[in-house]
Design an enzyme around this catalytic site. Structure first.
Site, mmCIF file in Angstrom:
data_model
loop_
_atom_site.group_PDB
_atom_site.id
_atom_site.type_symbol
_atom_site.label_atom_id
_atom_site.label_comp_id
_atom_site.label_asym_id
_atom_site.label_seq_id
_atom_site.Cartn_x
_atom_site.Cartn_y
_atom_site.Cartn_z
ATOM 1 N N THR A 270 0.848 -1.192 0.000
ATOM 2 C CA THR A 270 0.000 0.000 0.000
ATOM 3 C C THR A 270 0.885 1.244 0.000
ATOM 4 O O THR A 270 1.870 1.312 0.726
ATOM 5 C CB THR A 270 -0.925 0.025 1.225
ATOM 6 O OG1 THR A 270 -1.819 -1.090 1.156
ATOM 7 C CG2 THR A 270 -1.745 1.312 1.263
ATOM 8 N N PHE B 283 1.212 5.207 0.810
ATOM 9 C CA PHE B 283 0.666 6.247 1.661
ATOM 10 C C PHE B 283 1.292 7.581 1.278
ATOM 11 O O PHE B 283 2.461 7.642 0.895
ATOM 12 C CB PHE B 283 0.974 5.975 3.136
ATOM 13 C CG PHE B 283 0.334 4.727 3.693
ATOM 14 C CD1 PHE B 283 -0.838 4.807 4.444
ATOM 15 C CD2 PHE B 283 0.912 3.483 3.498
ATOM 16 C CE1 PHE B 283 -1.422 3.668 4.977
ATOM 17 C CE2 PHE B 283 0.337 2.333 4.020
ATOM 18 C CZ PHE B 283 -0.835 2.422 4.764
#
Length: 388
Positions: free
Chosen positions: A252, A254
């Site tokens: 992921t 960010f």
């Protein structure tokens, strides 16, 4: 018809590093195993960040995976000490771990929703907000880019985190006693095959750490939660299974946001990235080609290109079109103004916004696009960090 197409993450985030392929099985591993990856943990980086690919070693895309130590965080120490970072979720959430990895010395501020985290920065209750914006399993389905566009904050840092899901339960609870699993809806979806094999009911809650907090506070003995291995340590729970995710390579991305102007100082020769949004009202493919030409003619690489086309958006026809993309125009005279566009391009390019080539490319796009807004300029960090 509304559609989305995207080129989201660098190639090395879409393909597993050869060093890690053997460590991440596609099926979950019982917690009885001594270690998930079978190896001794890697030595921490100088600034306390764990890493998948060692500093100075080549990733699969041929570039060295670096840990940036020279970027000033602004308003805090080199490690983020003195900074307050707002995140969505309860203590132990993946967003909090991403913030602590990006800025190890920071203080984190839990918020109920992503919008609350952004509002905390805008009103001065926090110095940074951290948002997950895309992942290798969901693409940009997180849709926090839309939230980012509605606010006037700027991107000042990026961090890529390997998301490792574990099945957590109260001490003494055996896997055979678990009848229900709770977690964030996306975590439940990412672990669908493993949960199907376990034959348990699934119940979505607001976030992974919130699930762990609920499990602990209510002492639920027939229920398990999907969360990170560090959440197990934080809340005193036991890990029933490691590597619960369906896909072994689960990263992921960010973004950390700040009030403008950006407090992060980038050197002239810094390895930088610039994010921007380009909006227009018609001739979508022509605009895409012109955007590509503006960068390719100057030998500038793109690391992200996502095209949002919502033809007929807002027509009220009820045919399922997505609503137009709403963007805060921070350059408007007087108070910033929200504007709606049916066609939007998200662009990340290599190079700083003050680089003459990047500046010229932006100026060229401003001549044919209705609206261009630079979302931020920050140090490029291709390292994938791990919680292990």
């Amino acid at each position: 018809m509304a559609y989305t197409s995207s080129l989201n993450l660098p190639k090395h985030l879409l393909l597993p590093s050869p060093r890690r392929t053997r460590h991440r099985p596609s099926s979950f591993v019982p917690a009885a195993a001594a270690k998930v990856n079978g190896d001794a943990p890697e030595r921490p980086a100088p600034n306390g960040k764990a890493r998948i690919n060692g500093q100075g070693k080549k990733g699969v895309n041929g570039h060295a995976d670096r840990i940036h130590l020279s970027v000033s965080t602004g308003g805090g120490g080199q490690d983020g000490s003195g900074l307050r970072v707002a995140f969505q979720g309860a203590p132990g959430a993946y967003s909090e771990f991403a913030a602590k990895t990006a800025l190890p010395g920071c203080d984190t501020v839990p918020c109920r929703a992503f919008a609350d985290a952004l509002a905390a920065v805008e009103r001065g209750g926090a110095d940074r907000a951290i948002l997950p914006v895309e992942s290798t399993m969901e693409g940009t389905a997180l849709r926090n880019y839309d939230l980012l566009l509605r606010h006037g904050l700027v991107v000042v840092q990026e961090i890529n985190l390997f998301v490792h899901y574990c099945l957590l339960a109260m001490p003494g609870v055996r896997a055979a006693e678990v009848r229900r699993v709770i977690s964030h809806p996306m975590a439940l979806a990412h672990c669908g095959r493993a949960l199907a094999r376990l034959g348990v009911d699934r119940e979505p809650v607001e976030d992974t750490a919130g699930a762990v907090e609920m499990l602990r506070s209510k002492r639920m003995l027939d229920t398990a939660a999907i969360a990170s291995p560090r959440a197990a340590d934080l809340y005193g729970l036991q890990v029933l299974a490691h590597g619960l995710q369906d896909e072994s390579w689960n990263v992921t991305r960010f973004l950390l946001l700040s009030r403008p102007p950006s407090p992060v100082a980038l050197g002239v020769d810094a390895d930088a990235k610039t994010s921007m949004v380009v909006a227009h009202r018609g001739g979508s493919m022509v605009v895409v080609l012109k955007v590509l030409s503006a960068f390719s003619s100057r030998n500038i690489n793109l690391t992200k290109l996502e095209v949002i086309n919502n033809e007929g958006a807002g027509s009220g026809s009820g045919s399922g079109e997505r609503p137009p993309v709403v963007i805060l125009d921070t350059s408007a005279r007087g108070a910033p103004t929200l504007r709606a566009f049916p066609h939007v391009l998200y662009v990340d390019c290599e190079g700083a916004a003050h680089d003459p080539r990047v500046r010229e490319a932006i100026q060229e796009m401003e001549r044919f696009a209705v609206f261009v807004r630079v979302l931020g300029c920050y140090a490029a960090d291709s390292t994938v960090y791990d919680l292990q």
